[in-house]
Design a protein around this motif. Sequence first.
Motif, mmCIF file in Angstrom:
data_model
loop_
_atom_site.group_PDB
_atom_site.id
_atom_site.type_symbol
_atom_site.label_atom_id
_atom_site.label_comp_id
_atom_site.label_asym_id
_atom_site.label_seq_id
_atom_site.Cartn_x
_atom_site.Cartn_y
_atom_site.Cartn_z
ATOM 1 N N SER A 1 0.843 -1.195 0.000
ATOM 2 C CA SER A 1 0.000 0.000 0.000
ATOM 3 C C SER A 1 0.876 1.241 0.000
ATOM 4 O O SER A 1 2.038 1.208 0.415
ATOM 5 C CB SER A 1 -0.926 0.013 1.235
ATOM 6 N N GLU B 1 -3.848 6.003 7.346
ATOM 7 C CA GLU B 1 -3.571 4.950 6.364
ATOM 8 C C GLU B 1 -2.488 3.994 6.876
ATOM 9 O O GLU B 1 -2.545 2.786 6.626
ATOM 10 C CB GLU B 1 -3.138 5.572 5.042
ATOM 11 N N GLU C 1 -1.946 3.260 10.051
ATOM 12 C CA GLU C 1 -2.588 2.423 11.072
ATOM 13 C C GLU C 1 -3.381 1.290 10.434
ATOM 14 O O GLU C 1 -3.368 0.156 10.933
ATOM 15 C CB GLU C 1 -3.491 3.290 11.950
ATOM 16 N N THR C 2 -4.051 1.574 9.332
ATOM 17 C CA THR C 2 -4.797 0.533 8.621
ATOM 18 C C THR C 2 -3.858 -0.547 8.099
ATOM 19 O O THR C 2 -4.127 -1.751 8.215
ATOM 20 C CB THR C 2 -5.589 1.145 7.454
ATOM 21 N N GLU D 1 -3.724 -4.589 9.196
ATOM 22 C CA GLU D 1 -3.873 -5.677 8.231
ATOM 23 C C GLU D 1 -2.740 -6.687 8.365
ATOM 24 O O GLU D 1 -2.966 -7.903 8.319
ATOM 25 C CB GLU D 1 -3.914 -5.103 6.818
#
Length: 551
Positions: free
Chosen positions: A505, A512, A514-515, A519
């Motif tokens: 990513s 973003e 942290e996301t 994951e």
Amino acid sequence: MKVYEALAKAFAAEGTKTVFGMMGDANMYWMEELDKLGVELVEARHEGGGLAMADGYGRVHADPGVCTTTSGPGVTQLATTLVVAARARTPLVAFIGEAPAGDPSYVQRLDQSRFAEACEAAFVHVTTPDLAYDAVQKAFYIARTESRPVLISAPMDVQQKPFPDADDEYVPSTELLAPVRPIFPNPEVVEQVADLVAASERIVIVAGRGAERSGAGDEILRLAQDTGALIATTLMTKTWLSEDEFHVGISGNYATRTAIELFQDADLVIALGAGLNKYTTNHGYNYPMAKYVQVDTKHHVVMGDGRSADIFLQADARLAVQELRAALETRGVHHTGYRTPDVKEKLATAWVDDEPYDVEEGTVDPRDVCTTLDEQVPAEIGLVIGGGQNICFSTILMKKKRRSILMNQHFGCIGQGLTTAIGQMFATGKQPTFLMEGDAGFMMHLPEFETAVRSELPLLVIVMNDQLLGAEYHKAVAKGLNAELARISTPDLGEVGRALGGRGSLVRSIAELETAIAEFVADPAPTIVDVRISTQVISIPYRRLHFGQEA
């Protein structure tokens, strides 16, 4: 039995479980034989990458790391990482093929002994078939006893000859080694150290790899409590013993400003298994008024400024601290020293860097990246820190104690982070790990991410991407040069990660990031997170070194 079969049999008998590298004409028969013997072969995408994987493996495993290349150009690709491994004192054996001994015009000919010498590695030559067993035994013996990389060079034609001692059993190098007994400290010197400790008020203990390997942790914690000492570490033992509330982090240019200010008042430094090189003492600036006690297993060690410690004690660190504590107890020594509420309050905010900077739109403050990773990546996930300017942020600001931390700053080069992370993961059972690396260093060995994918490694690569040669950019700014010459754009590396079969990513905000972390933690798999960081934020070490700021 052919010589290549004997060589493979000897490697397996030395405990070799994994070999990293690339196949070529001069090592393919040996590799096939190892495969038959059940040794795992990890095909890298670059010979230097394979050696770096063996370097990462050898730094954390009980047995030396092992890699292989073909002759000539395969060998010359090893140069930088050989020097890295030599400076890191990594036990490592590289099986390198060699041009046929009877063909001086062979296109891949190379004087591989001179190459090894130039790269600070040992060299063992298989010149005749009867030397096969002896060569392997000697190479592993040197790697184990001298803790350094060794090249075994075997000419292609010699490998194909019959091995004359096929009925003999191979004797592993481990059978030549006497049992390792910790060095007991000289009681008279211990008494001298105890006298000096008793007369000191502000003591700093600097704990290095030697102390960690000796299992001295609990004894050091007790000594620090008894003497009111601060605990600091070398760069290579970052966060070790950080459970102590008076742990101040790294000693040296990677120290926090709070630690440096506290070090100024030290009247005694006790170095335990730590070399006290010029980086650890910050060229003597850290401890201007202190006397030094140095404990090491070597006969003697000169400090980085060319001086000897006031008292040098040759001993195992754990035994030395045990005996010192006993001597101090007899004297009734107990100092408050640094262990006061005021110092504790200072340390509570020591790792906060609140210098204001204007962050460009679409980028993230690298300090916030480090804080977020430190908070949200669980401690059981190991950390590897690469090289280059951007790791100056993570080296200081990330303070969580983790399952493992591996540093890559032995030769001042970039490009070693990804590959040593892969090797370290093979050595530790492929446990989840995350890597902090700059964009330039990561791009150097980008193809090895596919090796991580192929090997199904749970590796999270955090690319601190300023789209610069960061060190050169900030130095150019400081010196009034054209800093734009250090700017190099990069593609979306998250997209590249997906193209190579992993996940990835592009991150332009902390949300973003942290996301992406969540994951990976939920389902660890090979992942690249391309974090676009601000070029305006300057790391603490660079502010000190290049801009003359008190950071």
